[in-house]
Motif scaffolding. Structure first.
Motif, PDB file in Angstrom:
ATOM      1  N   HIS A 108       0.826  -1.136   0.154  1.00 39.04           N
ATOM      2  CA  HIS A 108      -0.073  -0.096  -0.051  1.00 39.04           C
ATOM      3  C   HIS A 108       0.898   1.189   0.008  1.00 39.04           C
ATOM      4  O   HIS A 108       2.128   1.314   0.726  1.00 39.04           O
ATOM      5  CB  HIS A 108      -1.030   0.041   1.206  1.00 39.04           C
ATOM      6  N   THR A 149       0.293   7.372   2.057  1.00 34.93           N
ATOM      7  CA  THR A 149      -0.662   8.361   1.857  1.00 34.93           C
ATOM      8  C   THR A 149      -0.303   9.644   2.424  1.00 34.93           C
ATOM      9  O   THR A 149       0.023  10.727   1.898  1.00 34.93           O
ATOM     10  CB  THR A 149      -2.115   8.036   2.086  1.00 34.93           C
ATOM     11  N   GLN A 175      -2.117  13.146  -4.912  1.00 32.68           N
ATOM     12  CA  GLN A 175      -3.063  12.323  -5.706  1.00 32.68           C
ATOM     13  C   GLN A 175      -3.569  13.151  -6.846  1.00 32.68           C
ATOM     14  O   GLN A 175      -4.076  12.472  -7.646  1.00 32.68           O
ATOM     15  CB  GLN A 175      -4.078  12.117  -4.643  1.00 32.68           C
ATOM     16  N   ASN A 231     -12.602   6.076  -5.125  1.00 30.64           N
ATOM     17  CA  ASN A 231     -11.640   5.417  -4.312  1.00 30.64           C
ATOM     18  C   ASN A 231     -11.524   5.256  -2.727  1.00 30.64           C
ATOM     19  O   ASN A 231     -11.644   6.366  -2.340  1.00 30.64           O
ATOM     20  CB  ASN A 231     -10.163   5.913  -4.486  1.00 30.64           C
ATOM     21  N   GLY A 244      -9.469   3.328  -0.960  1.00 28.19           N
ATOM     22  CA  GLY A 244      -8.648   2.641  -0.730  1.00 28.19           C
ATOM     23  C   GLY A 244      -7.614   3.055   0.273  1.00 28.19           C
ATOM     24  O   GLY A 244      -7.914   3.979   0.959  1.00 28.19           O
ATOM     25  N   LEU A 261      -5.207   5.087  -0.307  1.00 30.40           N
ATOM     26  CA  LEU A 261      -4.975   6.576  -0.743  1.00 30.40           C
ATOM     27  C   LEU A 261      -6.090   7.392   0.046  1.00 30.40           C
ATOM     28  O   LEU A 261      -5.842   8.531   0.026  1.00 30.40           O
ATOM     29  CB  LEU A 261      -5.004   6.631  -2.322  1.00 30.40           C
ATOM     30  N   SER A 293      -4.877   0.689   4.779  1.00 27.85           N
ATOM     31  CA  SER A 293      -5.141  -0.103   3.589  1.00 27.85           C
ATOM     32  C   SER A 293      -6.642   0.258   2.936  1.00 27.85           C
ATOM     33  O   SER A 293      -7.056  -0.545   2.029  1.00 27.85           O
ATOM     34  CB  SER A 293      -5.242  -1.722   3.972  1.00 27.85           C
ATOM     35  N   THR A 340      -8.210   3.935  -7.767  1.00 30.03           N
ATOM     36  CA  THR A 340      -8.551   2.558  -7.622  1.00 30.03           C
ATOM     37  C   THR A 340      -7.934   1.690  -8.402  1.00 30.03           C
ATOM     38  O   THR A 340      -7.420   0.573  -8.077  1.00 30.03           O
ATOM     39  CB  THR A 340     -10.168   2.465  -7.580  1.00 30.03           C
ATOM     40  N   TRP A 373      -4.980   1.965 -10.114  1.00 30.86           N
ATOM     41  CA  TRP A 373      -3.681   1.791  -9.624  1.00 30.86           C
ATOM     42  C   TRP A 373      -3.244   0.951  -8.424  1.00 30.86           C
ATOM     43  O   TRP A 373      -2.642   0.184  -8.504  1.00 30.86           O
ATOM     44  CB  TRP A 373      -3.046   3.134  -9.648  1.00 30.86           C
ATOM     45  N   GLU A 374      -4.316   1.363  -7.538  1.00 26.88           N
ATOM     46  CA  GLU A 374      -4.039   0.662  -6.102  1.00 26.88           C
ATOM     47  C   GLU A 374      -4.332  -1.000  -6.554  1.00 26.88           C
ATOM     48  O   GLU A 374      -3.531  -1.899  -5.770  1.00 26.88           O
ATOM     49  CB  GLU A 374      -5.146   1.050  -5.154  1.00 26.88           C
ATOM     50  N   ARG A 398      -1.461  -2.854  -8.646  1.00 28.16           N
ATOM     51  CA  ARG A 398      -0.184  -2.875  -7.891  1.00 28.16           C
ATOM     52  C   ARG A 398      -0.165  -3.896  -6.937  1.00 28.16           C
ATOM     53  O   ARG A 398       0.698  -4.598  -6.404  1.00 28.16           O
ATOM     54  CB  ARG A 398       0.591  -1.546  -7.327  1.00 28.16           C
TER      55      ARG A 398
END
Ligand code: MRU
Length: 349
Positions: A7, A10, A26, A167, A169, A171, A176, A210, A212-213, A216
């Protein structure tokens, strides 16, 4: 991958009492992973307003650290108090819908009031106490995310196609995530599923953040236009929905990113379960129903801005409500750190 590399971080405080905050900007993701140093409350407010840091729990943590930044370099108690009197309301009001921001700034203010009355309290001691409280808020949020993931993971069915909006997440939090924490935890437990991410107009948190998270973390993700969700639901291509929330009223009505209500309404039409994942810090039990939740109206420029190119046709107006309220009747369950709850949320009172 370990939890720390899985993660993104942020938000973090760097250094000691005269240190500063570092955010992931962001607005630049996913094209650039850029650190944004924040050294004063004005820059923090600007970062919150521009959505350089965003998501209900993350702006709560950002607000708490913003309070600490207001006292940077000050030593005398009256100067510390004066700086805080100026900064607290500005930080609290930077964004109106997510209750976490006001709650965490108020928590810092409560500590300030209690500690300032202690005999012999010095400016430096007060600042140390405030930073310790902000760090606690940060750590608590990471723990809440982990527990939401554990509570919600069993809701994700093997082979599911899960739709999420905006999102929610890592971020959007200091851990998490909320809705995505449920997905990360289900995946870690060996459940295999795919995710559809609504692009989330106008600022594209789903398409940019979202996706991107999830990518990855190795979770299959497909971005769709917001207006494709109903079509995929009608065809049986979406089997469940999970989103975050910015403020949940006492009856369970949940404010979240604009477009969530439409997703929930169409999900109900197709008997697709719709869950909201959020920590207790996002529940506002003082607000009885969703119609009392303040809804942020953002600049109309964001609506036309997504179109790009030249100016809009003469005389055209734009409207940009940033959140909507999903009625409790459309929500199958509220995933919290205390388990999957139903109104009146006895576990939170
Ligand atoms: O405007 P944003 O990007 O701050 O909106 C965020 C959301 O709507 C999230 O879904 C919500 O804050 C939950 S975050 C865990």
């Amino acid at each position: 991958m370990s939890e720390t590399t899985l993660h993104p971080r942020t938000i973090r405080w760097e250094g000691d009492i005269d240190g500063h905050v570092v955010l992931i900007d962001q607005t630049r993701l996913p094209h650039e992973e850029l650190d944004l140093p924040v050294e004063d409350p004005e820059t923090m407010i600007d970062a919150i307003v521009r959505l350089a840091v965003r998501g209900a729990p993350a702006i709560g943590v950002a607000g708490a650290y913003g309070v600490c930044l207001a006292t940077r370099g000050l030593e005398e108690l009256p100067a510390v108090r004066d700086a805080l009197t100026r900064a607290l309301p500005l930080l609290r009001d930077a964004r109106p819908t997510a209750v976490n921001l006001a709650t965490m700034v108020d928590r810092m203010e409560t500590l300030l009031r209690e500690r300032s009355e202690r005999p012999g309290m010095t400016g430096m001691e007060l600042r140390r106490e405030l930073l310790a409280e902000a760090r606690r808020i940060h750590e608590e949020d990471a723990d809440l995310c982990r527990r939401i993931g554990e509570a919600g993971a069993p809701l994700v069915a093997e082979g599911a196609s899960v739709l999420t909006h905006c999102n929610a997440g890592a971020l959007a939090t200091a851990g998490s995530g909320t809705a995505l924490s449920v997905l990360f935890e289900a995946w870690a437990r060996g459940t295999r599923f795919q995710v559809f991410a609504d692009e989330t107009r106008p600022l594209l948190q789903g398409a940019r953040l979202t996706s991107w998270e999830l990518a990855r973390a190795g979770i299959p993700v497909t971005v769709i236009c917001d207006n494709a969700a109903a079509h995929l639901m009608a065809r049986g291509e979406i089997t469940q929905v999970i989103t975050g929330a910015d403020r949940i009223a006492a009856n369970g009505d949940a404010a979240n990113k604009i477009g969530t209500y439409g997703v929930a309404a169409v999900a109900a039409r197709h008997a697709i379960p719709f869950h909201v994942a959020a920590p207790s810090t996002t529940f506002d039990l003082e607000t009885p129903t969703g119609d009392r939740i303040p809804i942020e109206e953002r600049s109309p420029d964001e609506v036309w801005g997504a179109v790009g190119g030249g100016p809009p046709p003469e005389g055209v107006r734009f409207r940009n409500p940033a959140f909507d309220v999903t009625p409790a009747a459309l929500v199958a369950g509220w995933v919290t750190e205390h388990g999957v709850l139903q109104p009146p949320f006895a576990a939170l009172r």
